[in-house]
Design a protein around this motif. Structure first.
Motif, PDB file in Angstrom:
ATOM      1  N   ILE A  91      25.471 -19.630 -24.417  1.00 50.09           N
ATOM      2  CA  ILE A  91      25.462 -20.958 -25.037  1.00 50.09           C
ATOM      3  C   ILE A  91      26.400 -21.846 -24.231  1.00 50.09           C
ATOM      4  O   ILE A  91      27.612 -21.633 -24.221  1.00 50.09           O
ATOM      5  N   ALA A  92      25.817 -22.819 -23.538  1.00 51.67           N
ATOM      6  CA  ALA A  92      26.605 -23.700 -22.668  1.00 51.67           C
ATOM      7  C   ALA A  92      25.940 -25.078 -22.615  1.00 51.67           C
ATOM      8  O   ALA A  92      24.847 -25.186 -22.072  1.00 51.67           O
ATOM      9  N   PRO A  93      26.556 -26.082 -23.183  1.00 44.71           N
ATOM     10  CA  PRO A  93      27.835 -26.052 -23.880  1.00 44.71           C
ATOM     11  C   PRO A  93      27.683 -25.613 -25.334  1.00 44.71           C
ATOM     12  O   PRO A  93      26.618 -25.750 -25.922  1.00 44.71           O
ATOM     13  N   LEU A  94      28.791 -25.098 -25.879  1.00 37.31           N
ATOM     14  CA  LEU A  94      28.878 -24.783 -27.308  1.00 37.31           C
ATOM     15  C   LEU A  94      29.797 -25.816 -27.944  1.00 37.31           C
ATOM     16  O   LEU A  94      30.996 -25.844 -27.666  1.00 37.31           O
ATOM     17  N   THR A  95      29.234 -26.678 -28.778  1.00 32.93           N
ATOM     18  CA  THR A  95      30.018 -27.735 -29.417  1.00 32.93           C
ATOM     19  C   THR A  95      30.920 -27.177 -30.517  1.00 32.93           C
ATOM     20  O   THR A  95      30.745 -26.050 -30.981  1.00 32.93           O
ATOM     21  N   GLY A  96      31.842 -28.018 -30.968  1.00 32.85           N
ATOM     22  CA  GLY A  96      32.678 -27.636 -32.093  1.00 32.85           C
ATOM     23  C   GLY A  96      31.862 -27.412 -33.353  1.00 32.85           C
ATOM     24  O   GLY A  96      32.133 -26.493 -34.127  1.00 32.85           O
ATOM     25  N   ASN A  97      30.858 -28.246 -33.556  1.00 32.56           N
ATOM     26  CA  ASN A  97      29.995 -28.111 -34.732  1.00 32.56           C
ATOM     27  C   ASN A  97      29.293 -26.757 -34.738  1.00 32.56           C
ATOM     28  O   ASN A  97      29.302 -26.036 -35.739  1.00 32.56           O
ATOM     29  N   SER A  98      28.699 -26.390 -33.597  1.00 38.43           N
ATOM     30  CA  SER A  98      27.999 -25.105 -33.519  1.00 38.43           C
ATOM     31  C   SER A  98      28.975 -23.934 -33.513  1.00 38.43           C
ATOM     32  O   SER A  98      28.655 -22.855 -34.021  1.00 38.43           O
ATOM     33  N   THR A  99      30.172 -24.129 -32.957  1.00 40.61           N
ATOM     34  CA  THR A  99      31.208 -23.092 -33.019  1.00 40.61           C
ATOM     35  C   THR A  99      31.531 -22.759 -34.470  1.00 40.61           C
ATOM     36  O   THR A  99      31.600 -21.588 -34.862  1.00 40.61           O
ATOM     37  N   SER A 130      32.881 -26.492 -25.527  1.00 35.27           N
ATOM     38  CA  SER A 130      33.215 -27.874 -25.183  1.00 35.27           C
ATOM     39  C   SER A 130      33.407 -28.627 -26.494  1.00 35.27           C
ATOM     40  O   SER A 130      32.441 -29.039 -27.134  1.00 35.27           O
ATOM     41  N   THR A 131      34.671 -28.765 -26.911  1.00 34.89           N
ATOM     42  CA  THR A 131      34.943 -29.389 -28.205  1.00 34.89           C
ATOM     43  C   THR A 131      36.282 -30.109 -28.224  1.00 34.89           C
ATOM     44  O   THR A 131      37.260 -29.628 -27.639  1.00 34.89           O
ATOM     45  N   ASN A 132      36.309 -31.236 -28.920  1.00 34.81           N
ATOM     46  CA  ASN A 132      37.535 -32.025 -29.027  1.00 34.81           C
ATOM     47  C   ASN A 132      38.512 -31.493 -30.064  1.00 34.81           C
ATOM     48  O   ASN A 132      39.633 -31.990 -30.157  1.00 34.81           O
ATOM     49  N   ASP A 133      38.083 -30.511 -30.882  1.00 31.12           N
ATOM     50  CA  ASP A 133      38.995 -30.037 -31.929  1.00 31.12           C
ATOM     51  C   ASP A 133      39.277 -28.540 -31.828  1.00 31.12           C
ATOM     52  O   ASP A 133      39.591 -27.886 -32.814  1.00 31.12           O
ATOM     53  N   ALA A 134      39.216 -27.994 -30.612  1.00 38.13           N
ATOM     54  CA  ALA A 134      39.465 -26.563 -30.418  1.00 38.13           C
ATOM     55  C   ALA A 134      40.885 -26.168 -30.819  1.00 38.13           C
ATOM     56  O   ALA A 134      41.113 -25.068 -31.318  1.00 38.13           O
ATOM     57  N   LEU A 135      41.833 -27.062 -30.586  1.00 39.90           N
ATOM     58  CA  LEU A 135      43.220 -26.779 -30.954  1.00 39.90           C
ATOM     59  C   LEU A 135      43.582 -27.451 -32.275  1.00 39.90           C
ATOM     60  O   LEU A 135      44.756 -27.576 -32.618  1.00 39.90           O
ATOM     61  N   GLY A 136      42.547 -27.874 -33.015  1.00 43.55           N
ATOM     62  CA  GLY A 136      42.715 -28.440 -34.343  1.00 43.55           C
ATOM     63  C   GLY A 136      42.029 -27.541 -35.351  1.00 43.55           C
ATOM     64  O   GLY A 136      42.190 -26.319 -35.339  1.00 43.55           O
ATOM     65  N   LEU A 137      41.173 -28.147 -36.190  1.00 41.68           N
ATOM     66  CA  LEU A 137      40.531 -27.393 -37.267  1.00 41.68           C
ATOM     67  C   LEU A 137      39.606 -26.291 -36.752  1.00 41.68           C
ATOM     68  O   LEU A 137      39.382 -25.304 -37.453  1.00 41.68           O
ATOM     69  N   ASN A 138      39.063 -26.452 -35.551  1.00 45.00           N
ATOM     70  CA  ASN A 138      38.139 -25.444 -35.042  1.00 45.00           C
ATOM     71  C   ASN A 138      38.841 -24.249 -34.402  1.00 45.00           C
ATOM     72  O   ASN A 138      38.187 -23.274 -34.026  1.00 45.00           O
ATOM     73  N   GLY A 139      40.152 -24.318 -34.291  1.00 45.62           N
ATOM     74  CA  GLY A 139      40.882 -23.214 -33.678  1.00 45.62           C
ATOM     75  C   GLY A 139      40.615 -21.878 -34.355  1.00 45.62           C
ATOM     76  O   GLY A 139      40.420 -20.850 -33.703  1.00 45.62           O
TER      77      GLY A 139
END
Length: 198
Positions: A91-99, A130-139
């Motif tokens: 899966i490339a890219p894997l978004t935060g939503n799909s993560t 590829s996500t803007n919240d990897a070190l936030g809620l998606n961590g």
């Protein structure tokens, strides 16, 4: 000889449109290495036009590169389980939503169904986040996937720690060797890398 020659690799794309220019060359590279690449597209990829290109143009480019008809529905992705098994699902890219959905067993797109089917076969799933919240809620979701058997990460790092401090993006150029390692049951190391240009 390439370790990927003759392998059947699912290539799932989700809606991080700004990274498509990085993943299309990798798709071509996998084909050039002798892999059969089976594209699987999320509904966002299929239907959303952005400043990074129109959905129809992306669809045609994917067909041109792979020579395959993309999988566009959940029912069409389901046979990637026992009927048409993949050697590896990427899966490339894997978004935060799909993560978030993947980590919580929510299967509402063709890409996630293909990943679920591949895990059911005990074959590797490789993810390029590829996500803007990897070190936030998606961590918590990323860590859950990292701790899950048969899921492997393309090495990733902060792409802009000052403007987007919670953002992590995989180095898409490392996809082929991450897949090679995953096919041997190994995580390509290091997982955390420097992405921000000094």
């Amino acid at each position: 000889m390439s370790k990927l020659k003759g392998k059947v690799i699912g290539f799932g794309l989700t809606g991080s449109h700004c990274t498509y220019h990085e993943v299309f060359p990798v798709m071509q590279e996998l084909v050039d290495l002798g892999a059969t690449v089976v594209p699987v597209l999320s509904y966002t990829v299929q239907n959303t036009d952005t400043r990074f290109g129109d959905a129809s143009d992306h669809l045609e480019k994917i067909k041109e590169i792979t020579g395959e008809e993309p999988i566009l529905t959940i029912p069409d992705a389901e046979p990637l389980g026992p009927k048409r098994p993949l050697d590896c699902m990427l899966i490339a890219p894997l978004t935060g939503n799909s993560t978030s959905k993947f980590a919580n067993a929510l299967t509402d797109s063709p890409v996630l169904m293909a990943a679920k089917a591949t895990l059911r076969n005990e074959s590797p799933v490789v993810v390029a986040v590829s996500t803007n919240d990897a070190l936030g809620l998606n961590g918590v979701n990323i860590m859950r996937l990292m701790a899950t058997k048969n899921i492997y990460f393309v090495p990733l790092g902060q792409d802009h720690p000052f403007k987007k401090p919670n953002s992590l993006v995989a180095d898409m150029t490392l996809i082929p060797e991450t897949i090679e390692a995953a096919l041997e049951g190994k995580q390509r190391q290091p997982v955390l890398i420097e992405r921000y240009p000094n």
